[in-house]
Design a protein around this motif. Sequence first.
Motif, short mmCIF file in Angstrom:
data_model
loop_
_atom_site.label_atom_id
_atom_site.label_comp_id
_atom_site.label_asym_id
_atom_site.label_seq_id
_atom_site.Cartn_x
_atom_site.Cartn_y
_atom_site.Cartn_z
N TRP A 61 34.12 34.85 42.00
CA TRP A 61 33.96 34.48 43.40
C TRP A 61 34.49 35.63 44.26
N TYR A 62 33.82 35.82 45.37
CA TYR A 62 34.18 36.87 46.32
C TYR A 62 34.12 36.26 47.72
N ARG A 63 34.70 36.94 48.69
CA ARG A 63 34.63 36.45 50.06
C ARG A 63 34.60 37.61 51.04
N GLN A 64 34.03 37.33 52.19
CA GLN A 64 33.98 38.32 53.26
C GLN A 64 34.37 37.67 54.57
N ALA A 65 35.50 38.09 55.10
CA ALA A 65 35.97 37.59 56.37
C ALA A 65 35.34 38.39 57.50
N PRO A 66 35.29 37.82 58.70
CA PRO A 66 34.69 38.53 59.83
C PRO A 66 35.34 39.89 60.06
N GLY A 67 34.51 40.93 60.13
CA GLY A 67 35.00 42.26 60.39
C GLY A 67 35.66 42.95 59.22
N LYS A 68 35.59 42.33 58.05
CA LYS A 68 36.23 42.92 56.87
C LYS A 68 35.22 43.12 55.74
N GLN A 69 35.60 43.94 54.77
CA GLN A 69 34.73 44.14 53.62
C GLN A 69 34.84 42.96 52.66
N ARG A 70 33.81 42.78 51.88
CA ARG A 70 33.84 41.74 50.87
C ARG A 70 34.93 42.05 49.85
N GLU A 71 35.65 41.01 49.44
CA GLU A 71 36.74 41.21 48.48
C GLU A 71 36.62 40.23 47.34
N TRP A 72 37.16 40.64 46.21
CA TRP A 72 37.17 39.80 45.02
C TRP A 72 38.23 38.71 45.18
N VAL A 73 37.90 37.51 44.68
CA VAL A 73 38.82 36.37 44.78
C VAL A 73 39.28 35.90 43.40
N ALA A 74 38.33 35.70 42.49
CA ALA A 74 38.69 35.14 41.19
C ALA A 74 37.60 35.44 40.16
N THR A 75 37.99 35.45 38.88
CA THR A 75 37.06 35.67 37.79
C THR A 75 37.33 34.71 36.65
N PHE A 76 36.26 34.22 36.04
CA PHE A 76 36.34 33.40 34.83
C PHE A 76 35.64 34.20 33.74
N THR A 77 36.38 34.64 32.74
CA THR A 77 35.80 35.51 31.73
C THR A 77 35.08 34.70 30.65
N THR A 78 34.37 35.40 29.80
CA THR A 78 33.60 34.72 28.75
C THR A 78 34.50 34.08 27.70
N ASP A 79 35.74 34.56 27.59
CA ASP A 79 36.65 33.95 26.61
C ASP A 79 37.48 32.84 27.23
N GLY A 80 37.18 32.49 28.47
CA GLY A 80 37.84 31.35 29.10
C GLY A 80 39.06 31.67 29.91
N SER A 81 39.44 32.92 29.99
CA SER A 81 40.60 33.27 30.79
C SER A 81 40.20 33.43 32.26
N THR A 82 41.19 33.31 33.13
CA THR A 82 40.94 33.41 34.57
C THR A 82 41.87 34.43 35.20
N ASN A 83 41.41 35.04 36.26
CA ASN A 83 42.20 36.00 37.02
C ASN A 83 41.99 35.72 38.50
N TYR A 84 43.05 35.93 39.27
CA TYR A 84 42.99 35.63 40.70
C TYR A 84 43.60 36.76 41.52
N ALA A 85 43.06 36.92 42.71
CA ALA A 85 43.69 37.82 43.66
C ALA A 85 45.05 37.23 44.04
N ASP A 86 45.99 38.11 44.32
CA ASP A 86 47.34 37.64 44.65
C ASP A 86 47.34 36.68 45.84
N SER A 87 46.44 36.90 46.77
CA SER A 87 46.42 36.09 47.98
C SER A 87 46.02 34.64 47.74
N VAL A 88 45.40 34.34 46.60
CA VAL A 88 44.95 32.98 46.34
C VAL A 88 45.60 32.39 45.09
#
Length: 114
Positions: free
Chosen positions: A35-62
């Motif tokens: 998942w990614y997001r783009q706030a008004p006036g900002k570049q799109r940023e990465w939010v979270a990832t679900f890998t094929t082995d079932g692990s997850t990673n998150y941006a520090d902000s979320v």
Amino acid sequence: VQLVESGGGLVQPGGSLRLSCAVSGSIVSINAMGWYRQAPGKQREWVATFTTDGSTNYADSVKGRFTISRDNAKNTVYLRMDNLKREDTAVYYCNRGFGILWDWGQGTQVTVSS
């Protein structure tokens, strides 16, 4: 590949939403999804990832507030968002979690406001 995001809306600070991303074709299970997001006036940023082995990673902000998951049978990826903050206001998109990204979908707007 077609990506169709849904589930956004207007929510008060501290509220919750669950976003969905329907992916064309049976490819969710063989790709890391993100998942990614783009706030008004900002570049799109990465939010979270679900890998094929079932692990997850998150941006520090979320981290600790958002949860990514997927349903391989439905070819759908979800993002559960709790304790939403005003700074989470953005258009949210899904795509591959790594590598060359597919064409973006239309995204779904999340607005956090009282």
